[in-house]
Write an enzyme that holds these catalytic residues in place. Structure first.
Site, mmCIF file in Angstrom:
data_model
loop_
_atom_site.group_PDB
_atom_site.id
_atom_site.type_symbol
_atom_site.label_atom_id
_atom_site.label_comp_id
_atom_site.label_asym_id
_atom_site.label_seq_id
_atom_site.Cartn_x
_atom_site.Cartn_y
_atom_site.Cartn_z
ATOM 1 N N SER A 250 26.154 -22.846 34.503
ATOM 2 C CA SER A 250 25.547 -22.594 33.196
ATOM 3 C C SER A 250 24.676 -23.771 32.734
ATOM 4 C CB SER A 250 26.643 -22.350 32.162
ATOM 5 O OG SER A 250 26.075 -22.298 30.876
ATOM 6 N N SER B 64 23.831 -23.844 29.543
ATOM 7 C CA SER B 64 24.087 -23.904 28.102
ATOM 8 C C SER B 64 24.606 -25.267 27.633
ATOM 9 C CB SER B 64 25.043 -22.787 27.691
ATOM 10 O OG SER B 64 24.397 -21.543 27.843
ATOM 11 N N THR C 264 29.897 -15.094 28.752
ATOM 12 C CA THR C 264 29.022 -14.596 29.813
ATOM 13 C C THR C 264 29.800 -13.677 30.751
ATOM 14 O OG1 THR C 264 27.323 -15.230 31.408
ATOM 15 C CG2 THR C 264 29.258 -16.657 31.317
ATOM 16 N N LYS D 153 31.474 -9.978 28.383
ATOM 17 C CA LYS D 153 30.732 -9.703 27.143
ATOM 18 C C LYS D 153 31.224 -8.435 26.431
ATOM 19 C CE LYS D 153 26.534 -12.136 28.440
ATOM 20 N NZ LYS D 153 25.088 -12.121 28.626
ATOM 21 N N ASN E 127 27.898 -12.003 22.995
ATOM 22 C CA ASN E 127 27.723 -13.221 23.799
ATOM 23 C C ASN E 127 27.918 -14.486 22.970
ATOM 24 O OD1 ASN E 127 25.160 -12.925 22.452
ATOM 25 N ND2 ASN E 127 24.411 -14.495 23.840
ATOM 26 N N ASP F 40 21.704 -12.197 22.814
ATOM 27 C CA ASP F 40 20.874 -11.916 24.002
ATOM 28 C C ASP F 40 19.688 -11.021 23.630
ATOM 29 O OD1 ASP F 40 22.279 -13.317 25.974
ATOM 30 O OD2 ASP F 40 23.630 -11.642 26.382
HETATM 31 P P1 NDP Z 1 25.784 -7.397 35.796
HETATM 32 O O1 NDP Z 1 26.725 -7.864 36.846
HETATM 33 O O2 NDP Z 1 26.338 -6.756 34.574
HETATM 34 O O3 NDP Z 1 24.737 -6.350 36.456
HETATM 35 C C1 NDP Z 1 24.148 -6.624 37.693
HETATM 36 C C2 NDP Z 1 23.017 -5.638 37.946
HETATM 37 O O4 NDP Z 1 22.383 -6.027 39.160
HETATM 38 C C3 NDP Z 1 23.470 -4.191 38.134
HETATM 39 O O5 NDP Z 1 22.463 -3.325 37.664
HETATM 40 C C4 NDP Z 1 23.619 -4.103 39.646
HETATM 41 O O6 NDP Z 1 23.490 -2.795 40.151
HETATM 42 C C5 NDP Z 1 22.408 -4.913 40.078
HETATM 43 N N1 NDP Z 1 22.523 -5.398 41.445
HETATM 44 C C6 NDP Z 1 23.288 -6.420 41.886
HETATM 45 N N2 NDP Z 1 23.113 -6.585 43.214
HETATM 46 C C7 NDP Z 1 22.213 -5.638 43.613
HETATM 47 C C8 NDP Z 1 21.605 -5.309 44.848
HETATM 48 N N3 NDP Z 1 21.901 -5.980 45.974
HETATM 49 N N4 NDP Z 1 20.724 -4.291 44.881
HETATM 50 C C9 NDP Z 1 20.407 -3.609 43.767
HETATM 51 N N5 NDP Z 1 20.938 -3.885 42.542
HETATM 52 C C10 NDP Z 1 21.826 -4.880 42.482
HETATM 53 O O7 NDP Z 1 24.906 -8.680 35.439
HETATM 54 P P2 NDP Z 1 24.033 -8.968 34.125
HETATM 55 O O8 NDP Z 1 23.294 -7.755 33.730
HETATM 56 O O9 NDP Z 1 24.877 -9.636 33.106
HETATM 57 O O10 NDP Z 1 23.036 -10.086 34.666
HETATM 58 C C11 NDP Z 1 22.005 -9.757 35.584
HETATM 59 C C12 NDP Z 1 21.064 -10.937 35.741
HETATM 60 O O11 NDP Z 1 20.474 -11.267 34.497
HETATM 61 C C13 NDP Z 1 21.741 -12.217 36.230
HETATM 62 O O12 NDP Z 1 20.890 -12.811 37.169
HETATM 63 C C14 NDP Z 1 21.861 -13.056 35.007
HETATM 64 O O13 NDP Z 1 21.820 -14.439 35.297
HETATM 65 C C15 NDP Z 1 20.616 -12.651 34.240
HETATM 66 N N6 NDP Z 1 20.778 -12.848 32.801
HETATM 67 C C16 NDP Z 1 19.896 -13.673 32.173
HETATM 68 C C17 NDP Z 1 19.979 -13.887 30.823
HETATM 69 C C18 NDP Z 1 18.998 -14.788 30.170
HETATM 70 O O14 NDP Z 1 19.260 -15.250 29.057
HETATM 71 N N7 NDP Z 1 17.868 -15.043 30.776
HETATM 72 C C19 NDP Z 1 21.035 -13.260 30.007
HETATM 73 C C20 NDP Z 1 21.902 -12.374 30.773
HETATM 74 C C21 NDP Z 1 21.768 -12.207 32.122
HETATM 75 P P3 NDP Z 1 24.810 -1.877 40.425
HETATM 76 O O15 NDP Z 1 25.170 -1.287 39.095
HETATM 77 O O16 NDP Z 1 24.343 -0.895 41.409
HETATM 78 O O17 NDP Z 1 25.873 -2.803 40.962
#
Ligand code: NDP
Length: 291
Positions: A18, A20, A67, A71, A92, A108
């Site tokens: 992180s 943060s 995180t 969440k 968050n 967020d």
């Molecule tokens: P989640 O674990 O809740 O969701 C992950 C997502 O990624 C799902 O849609 C999942 O699909 C998809 N995914 C993972 N691996 C694959 C793959 N190999 N092929 C296709 N799809 C894939 O994570 P979050 O939504 O919380 O976070 C996602 C990203 O966003 C992270 O990288 C995180 O760091 C970033 N983030 C950034 C923030 C910011 O402030 N900039 C805030 C929050 C998050 P499936 O459902 O099929 O598994």
């Protein structure tokens, strides 16, 4: 005896990467406040005891970020949830007030919108394509359905179609999500006609990750927004730049959500100088120079 130093921090698993702490400890130092922001890596079976202790009047903890993967889970531990967090059903940021009551917020979603505003991207009437249907997509899709600058369409592709369907069905119970359409394949996202492509998946975090969309679909009329901020330039963003598209990574969203979280904890508006220092700290951290 002096009061123990106030403690803030982030809960999740893992939290070791992180950025943060860099941002918030910079703000505490800049304001001359004797407080520290720490990492709280918690396994699921440790949550009950952790939250129980937060109600103890002797606890030094007054604010938390939350995180992955908690969440949504933390909602059950809170005494109060802000109207926006109730719409999104994810928190968050937690404020622990003087009465040791826990109040949950979602920063967020407004963090994402603030970064879009900084990029001078107005969503009104725009066609938006979204990759992913996880936790961050929940916040982004919900808020895009709520804002007055209503997009014309939002197409969503997720690897697991069932998860996307469940997410949309859930969002629909609280907001008008009639502009959202789930698609079966990336080609059906109609990126050629889109104004904004948002990657909310974790695909791109590893150097070897292959982007979910192919280069031919990207074009100069597109803003490609990748929520990932480490690495600063994902393969998707590199590809988009090569095709002449505008690009942004998620560091701006991280910064804005952090500023909002801090303001909830401190109940003050941060001045521009402190905010600039917070952003610089994040930028240094994202380039691997914790300074
Ligand atoms: P989640 O674990 O809740 O969701 C992950 C997502 O990624 C799902 O849609 C999942 O699909 C998809 N995914 C993972 N691996 C694959 C793959 N190999 N092929 C296709 N799809 C894939 O994570 P979050 O939504 O919380 O976070 C996602 C990203 O966003 C992270 O990288 C995180 O760091 C970033 N983030 C950034 C923030 C910011 O402030 N900039 C805030 C929050 C998050 P499936 O459902 O099929 O598994």
């Amino acid at each position: 005896m002096a009061d123990p130093r106030a403690v803030y921090g982030i809960i999740g698993y893992p939290v070791v990467h992180s950025l943060s702490p860099l941002m918030h400890n910079t703000a505490f130092r800049g304001l001359g406040v004797d407080a520290v922001y720490e990492l709280f890596p918690l396994k699921e079976n440790e949550l009950d005891a952790f939250f129980q202790k937060l109600h103890d009047p002797a606890s030094p903890i007054f604010g938390l970020n939350v995180t992955v993967p908690y969440k949504e889970k933390v909602l059950g531990y809170l005494d109060n949830i802000s109207p926006l967090a109730q719409k999104i059903m994810a928190v968050n940021t937690i404020v622990i007030n003087k009465q040791r009551k826990l109040i949950g917020y979602n920063t967020d979603a407004p963090g994402f919108l603030s970064h879009l505003a900084e990029l001078q991207f107005n969503t009104r009437g725009k066609n938006i394509a979204v990759l992913g249907a996880g936790g961050s997509a929940r916040a982004i899709l919900t808020v895009l359905c709520m804002i007055p600058e209503r997009p014309a369409s939002i197409k969503v592709y997720n690897r697991s179609a069932g998860r996307a369907r469940e997410l949309l069905e859930d969002i629909q119970t609280r907001v008008d999500a009639s502009i959202v359409e789930l698609v079966r394949s990336v080609d059906d996202l109609e990126i050629e006609k889109a104004d904004l492509l948002i990657n909310t998946t974790s695909v791109g975090m590893r150097a070897q990750d292959v982007p979910l969309v192919s280069a031919e679909l990207l074009h100069p009329g597109l803003l490609v927004y990748d929520l990932i901020y480490s690495p600063a330039q994902t393969s998707l963003l590199r590809m988009a730049q090569e095709k002449g598209a505008r690009t942004a990574n998620g560091l701006g969203m991280l910064y804005y959500q952090g500023v909002l979280a801090f303001q909830h904890w401190a109940n003050v508006q941060l001045d521009d100088q402190i905010k600039r220092k917070m952003r610089e700290a994040l930028e240094r951290g994202s380039h691997g120079d914790a300074g």
